[in-house]
Design an enzyme around this catalytic site. Sequence first.
Site, PDB file in Angstrom:
ATOM      1  N   PHE A 124      52.050  37.674  47.376  1.00  0.00           N
ATOM      2  CA  PHE A 124      50.880  36.798  47.437  1.00  0.00           C
ATOM      3  C   PHE A 124      51.278  35.645  48.370  1.00  0.00           C
ATOM      4  O   PHE A 124      52.362  35.085  48.246  1.00  0.00           O
ATOM      5  CB  PHE A 124      50.532  36.281  46.034  1.00  0.00           C
ATOM      6  N   ASP A 147      57.240  36.343  39.732  1.00  0.00           N
ATOM      7  CA  ASP A 147      55.869  35.847  39.639  1.00  0.00           C
ATOM      8  C   ASP A 147      55.093  36.845  38.778  1.00  0.00           C
ATOM      9  O   ASP A 147      54.901  38.000  39.165  1.00  0.00           O
ATOM     10  CB  ASP A 147      55.275  35.737  41.050  1.00  0.00           C
ATOM     11  N   TYR A 184      44.944  31.810  34.338  1.00  0.00           N
ATOM     12  CA  TYR A 184      43.486  31.996  34.474  1.00  0.00           C
ATOM     13  C   TYR A 184      43.079  33.454  34.667  1.00  0.00           C
ATOM     14  O   TYR A 184      41.900  33.733  34.793  1.00  0.00           O
ATOM     15  CB  TYR A 184      42.921  31.122  35.613  1.00  0.00           C
ATOM     16  N   LYS A 185      44.054  34.367  34.682  1.00  0.00           N
ATOM     17  CA  LYS A 185      43.693  35.784  34.837  1.00  0.00           C
ATOM     18  C   LYS A 185      43.660  36.422  33.434  1.00  0.00           C
ATOM     19  O   LYS A 185      42.708  36.240  32.700  1.00  0.00           O
ATOM     20  CB  LYS A 185      44.691  36.475  35.765  1.00  0.00           C
ATOM     21  N   ARG A 244      39.025  46.046  44.564  1.00  0.00           N
ATOM     22  CA  ARG A 244      39.910  45.854  43.406  1.00  0.00           C
ATOM     23  C   ARG A 244      39.082  45.845  42.121  1.00  0.00           C
ATOM     24  O   ARG A 244      38.054  45.173  42.035  1.00  0.00           O
ATOM     25  CB  ARG A 244      40.645  44.510  43.488  1.00  0.00           C
TER      26      ARG A 244
HETATM   27  C1  PLP Z   1      50.671  36.597  42.465  1.00  0.00           C
HETATM   28  C2  PLP Z   1      50.068  35.233  42.626  1.00  0.00           C
HETATM   29  N1  PLP Z   1      50.871  34.179  42.823  1.00  0.00           N
HETATM   30  C3  PLP Z   1      50.364  32.941  42.993  1.00  0.00           C
HETATM   31  C4  PLP Z   1      49.007  32.712  42.980  1.00  0.00           C
HETATM   32  C5  PLP Z   1      48.458  31.336  43.273  1.00  0.00           C
HETATM   33  O1  PLP Z   1      48.462  30.565  42.205  1.00  0.00           O
HETATM   34  P1  PLP Z   1      47.890  29.068  42.140  1.00  0.00           P
HETATM   35  O2  PLP Z   1      46.602  29.055  42.883  1.00  0.00           O
HETATM   36  O3  PLP Z   1      47.740  28.875  40.665  1.00  0.00           O
HETATM   37  O4  PLP Z   1      48.886  28.161  42.733  1.00  0.00           O
HETATM   38  C6  PLP Z   1      48.130  33.779  42.737  1.00  0.00           C
HETATM   39  C7  PLP Z   1      46.684  33.548  42.668  1.00  0.00           C
HETATM   40  O5  PLP Z   1      45.873  34.410  42.495  1.00  0.00           O
HETATM   41  C8  PLP Z   1      48.688  35.071  42.577  1.00  0.00           C
HETATM   42  O6  PLP Z   1      47.887  36.124  42.397  1.00  0.00           O
END
Ligand code: PLP
Length: 406
Positions: free
Chosen positions: A131, A200, A225-226, A374
Amino acid sequence: MSDVRARDLAERAADLDAADPLGPVRHRFALDDSVYLDGNSLGALPLGVLPRLSDVVTHEWGQLRIRSWDESGWWTAPERIGDRIAPLIGAAPGQVVVGDSTSVNVFKALVAAVRMAPEDRTEILVDAATFPTDGYIASSAARLTGRTVRAVPAGEIAAAAGERTAAALVNHVDYRTGRLHDLPGVTAALHAAGALAVWDLCHSAGALPVALDEDGVDLAVGCTYKYLNGGPGSPAYLYVRRAHQPRFDSPLPGWNSHADPFGMEPAYTPAEGAPRGRVGTPEILSLLALDAALDVWHGVSVPDVPAKSLRLTDFFLECVDALAPAGRVESVTPAAHAERGSQVSLRCAAAEEVMGALIARGVVGDFRRPDVLRFGFTPLYTRYADAWRAARALADVLADPNEGNP
Ligand SMILES: Cc1ncc(COP(=O)(O)O)c(C=O)c1O
């Protein structure tokens, strides 16, 4: 595709829902007749959140005001709620703290991991399909710590780790393809190379098995939040393995992680344990919304959750295979259970238009450029009937000459 086969799948969906031990948990959420398959982006609203927030605002903030930091337990909420998340990620109490965004926690975790490594370990490995935020932050962490970043496909990180590796930052599930990476195997390989493992967990915690303590993970972060349904922008969590806590040297040593925050001392002395991962004033409204959201886990047998995730995605793939016009979509999510996240990603021409047409029909998934549809499956509230209806709608859209065709 015969109508008989379609009816057979619909009946099977009804049978699976009737036998689902998690079926009643859906009623703890605000959901309607649409098919919501985007919980891998924003989880649905748990019904307990609104009354709790109403009380927090009217009573704790409105009436108790400043007293609530103590009397309503606001000050200790980051660790208390961290301990509620802990069982969902296989962590014993005292190792998880909640606060800040995932991005900020990636920064804390990765810099702290590199600071634990000897100076001659000069590289940070990052999963090449990460990500983006993780990749951006890893580059910054490398610049700040005088290291370099090497991007390696997640499946090759175990082999790539060597005597120069300080730490690796790996996504448990690839957000685009839904591929689940081998957390125990990669962690063990990193340790064998003398490096630290930072995971992560955004796309796994709350849907898939995660066993941080058992698998020896050094540090981990994840959003809430997921699959944890904490709400838009709800704070993330940071796991620091107990054995590493005394060496956790935060790159963001705010007053909240001071051993004596109200001593207001000019010199920084870090707190012991999980609070060392804190930075500034906790985001109380979001934290307490998350606290209420976690109530949906009451009475849930955690192993039922990943079991249902696999059954749901298996069933969805079967329905897509049976119903969608041949050759129009291809799953990029692995078929092997050991490699599958709680989502199905389908490669599809004109994916953006196809998803738009699905949403117009009440089937909400999302689209990732350039060509991926998705569909996220949240075991706590997604029904087998939802999987069936989504596949049926997808088949209709793909067969309609006026819609979703390149
Ligand atoms: C795998 C992953 N890491 C990090 C993030 C970003 O997180 P944040 O916006 O809470 O910093 C996301 C957001 O969807 C994500 O899917």
